[in-house]
Design an enzyme around this catalytic site. Structure first.
Site, PDB file in Angstrom:
ATOM      1  N   GLY A   1       0.851  -1.199   0.077  1.00  0.00           N
ATOM      2  CA  GLY A   1       0.028   0.221   0.018  1.00  0.00           C
ATOM      3  C   GLY A   1       0.798   1.340  -0.011  1.00  0.00           C
ATOM      4  O   GLY A   1       0.017   2.418   0.029  1.00  0.00           O
TER       5      GLY A   1
ATOM      6  N   PRO B   1       4.596  -4.984  -0.947  1.00  0.00           N
ATOM      7  CA  PRO B   1       4.383  -3.826  -1.707  1.00  0.00           C
ATOM      8  C   PRO B   1       4.334  -4.450  -3.301  1.00  0.00           C
ATOM      9  O   PRO B   1       5.006  -5.242  -3.866  1.00  0.00           O
ATOM     10  CB  PRO B   1       5.845  -3.292  -1.672  1.00  0.00           C
TER      11      PRO B   1
ATOM     12  N   ARG C   1       2.499  -1.938  -6.038  1.00  0.00           N
ATOM     13  CA  ARG C   1       2.752  -0.516  -6.755  1.00  0.00           C
ATOM     14  C   ARG C   1       4.042   0.279  -6.573  1.00  0.00           C
ATOM     15  O   ARG C   1       4.681   0.582  -7.586  1.00  0.00           O
ATOM     16  CB  ARG C   1       1.604   0.504  -6.433  1.00  0.00           C
TER      17      ARG C   1
ATOM     18  N   CYS D   1     -14.548   3.592 -27.303  1.00  0.00           N
ATOM     19  CA  CYS D   1     -16.147   4.239 -27.340  1.00  0.00           C
ATOM     20  C   CYS D   1     -16.837   4.277 -26.181  1.00  0.00           C
ATOM     21  O   CYS D   1     -17.496   3.674 -25.446  1.00  0.00           O
ATOM     22  CB  CYS D   1     -16.907   3.171 -28.018  1.00  0.00           C
TER      23      CYS D   1
END
Ligand code: LLP
Length: 430
Positions: free
Chosen positions: A247, A290, A292, A360
């Site tokens: 985190g 960990p 990220r 789209c």
């Protein structure tokens, strides 16, 4: 855009470890995920050092949901860290490419029976039990294998971390983990302790993602250790491992002020030791997960600018050849990014553009309002900070093939994920 240390502007062009992004685009095409392997490796080694403690064993478990490819798995295996896995698919990729299954921690609410079987069959070291019903399912499957499965229990310590703050909540309605405030909690732990097919080792908690307050981790550690002491007293057992989850926040834009994880970890480990000692908890192992913070800054995405549109209301769009298919985060979380026109790196940033993808969907915008040099069709835009949760959350919406990925390792660069073909997109269809 804030440059990473492997990026520099030379002769008006942005380079990656000396490689011209324009040439990378010519060689591999766009959109292209570019992953700086050298800085990823460096960060892993630095984390591994920073968690080391003289008091207990430590391990860094890479939260592979952030980014997992065969090449990444091979790096995890080579650099000798553990892996946080959340599905049989992640176990498969890790094991097949050399990660030691003993170093895997298997998470997830509603792990399927066949996934639990797969994990036990593959000798996954630790299963992190998410809820009370899982206790019995894992026990039963471990019994089928005539084994004793090592387990932790995921706890919800009531510390919910948010960007720039933490809020104390009872958190009784979370989908993950069991709350320390639940009156049943001691019975749940007891059921794990007495199961002949489970080896109960301790607790896990993950208080959130993209957290900027180091205090939140200290608060959670304090809650978990206090709770562990209470469990030891009430149940007469020893808590030997705590896994503090992941985190750690990272930089995407100037709004983000992450703390330095490498500085934080030794202090945090010392704190955990001091607190544990004060509470008479003889911790044998401490782990972190960990995702990220290990990969995000190593990843970027290169796009080619297509049409430019000036709306009747005065808005300027630059359309790129990628989309929410390769980066769902702005649409899903209002995530923000920075970008740079790599072939106009020294030109003045004089016009505000909204960078939109080709899917789209009106919400398919990669960056809402960013100042860039005057753009023309064919310019190349690089978006930094896309290493985590971009490739791993990519889709084929609108039947758009997923981009290729290359690794750059100093003077070398090579393909690690081929660009998806139309045939590959429909391979499973009958
Ligand atoms: N451990 C557990 C049990 C987790 O649930 C997570 C992330 C991690 C570790 C790694 O957290 P990190 O260090 O990466 O923050 N898709 C979202 C992020 C979801 C995170 C889910 N759990 C995003 O793109 O921001």
């Amino acid at each position: 855009m804030r440059l990473e240390k492997y990026q520099s502007i030379i002769g008006g062009r942005l380079k990656h470890s000396g490689h011209d992004y324009v040439e990378l685009a010519n060689q591999y095409g766009t959109p292209l995920y570019i992953f700086d392997e050298a800085s990823f490796r460096e960060r892993i080694l630095a984390y591994r050092e920073a968690v080391k403690s003289t008091y207990f064993e430590t391990d860094v478990l890479f939260a592979s949901k952030a980014l997992l490819t065969k090449a990444v798995a091979r790096i995890i295996a080579e650099l000798d860290i553990g892996q946080d896995v959340v599905s049989a698919g992640e176990i498969y990729t890790g094991v097949r490419h050399g990660v030691d299954p003993k170093r895997m921690y298997f998470h997830g609410n509603n792990k399927l029976n066949k996934e639990i079987r797969y994990a036990i069959d593959n000798r996954v070291g630790t299963i992190v039990v998410d809820n009370r019903m899982e206790v019995e399912r894992i026990s039963k499957i471990a019994a089928e294998f005539e084994t004793k499965q090592r387990v932790l229990l995921r706890l919800n310590p009531g510390v919910e971390a948010h960007t720039h703050e933490y809020i104390m909540t009872a958190n009784l309605d979370s989908k993950f983990g069991e709350s320390v405030f639940d009156p049943e909690i001691y019975n749940i732990i007891q059921s794990m302790v007495v199961s002949p097919h489970l080896e109960f080792a301790g607790f896990h908690s993950h208080i959130g993602s993209q957290i900027f307050e180091a205090d939140s981790f200290y608060k959670a550690a304090s809650e978990l250790l206090t709770f562990s002491a209470e469990v030891q007293k009430r149940l007469g057992i020893l808590i030997s491992e705590i896994n503090f989850g992941g985190g750690f926040g990272v930089y995407y834009t100037q709004e983000d002020q992450p703390f330095d994880v490498i500085d934080f970890l030794p202090d945090f480990m010392e704190y955990v030791h001091q607190e544990a000692q004060a509470l008479a908890i003889d911790l044998k192992k401490v782990t972190i997960e960990p995702g990220r913070s290990l990969v995000n800054a190593s990843g970027s995405t290169l796009y080619e600018v297509g049409d430019l549109k000036h709306t009747a209301s005065g808005k300027d769009y630059a359309f790129v050849d990628g989309s929410m298919n390769d980066n769902i985060r702005p649409a899903l979380y209002q995530a923000k990014y920075e970008a740079l026109a790599v072939n106009k790196a020294d030109k003045p940033q004089e016009k505000v553009y909204t960078i939109a993808g080709k899917a789209c969907e009106s919400g398919d915008k990669i960056i809402e309002e960013i100042k860039l040099p005057i753009l023309e069709t064919g310019d190349l835009l690089l978006v930094n900070g896309t290493g985590a949760y971009n490739y791993s959350m990519a889709s084929n919406y609108n039947r758009i093939p997923r981009p290729a990925m290359i690794h750059v390792n100093d003077e070398k660069h090579y393909l690690t994920v081929k660009r998806e073909s139309f045939e590959e997109m429909s391979l499973r269809e009958i």
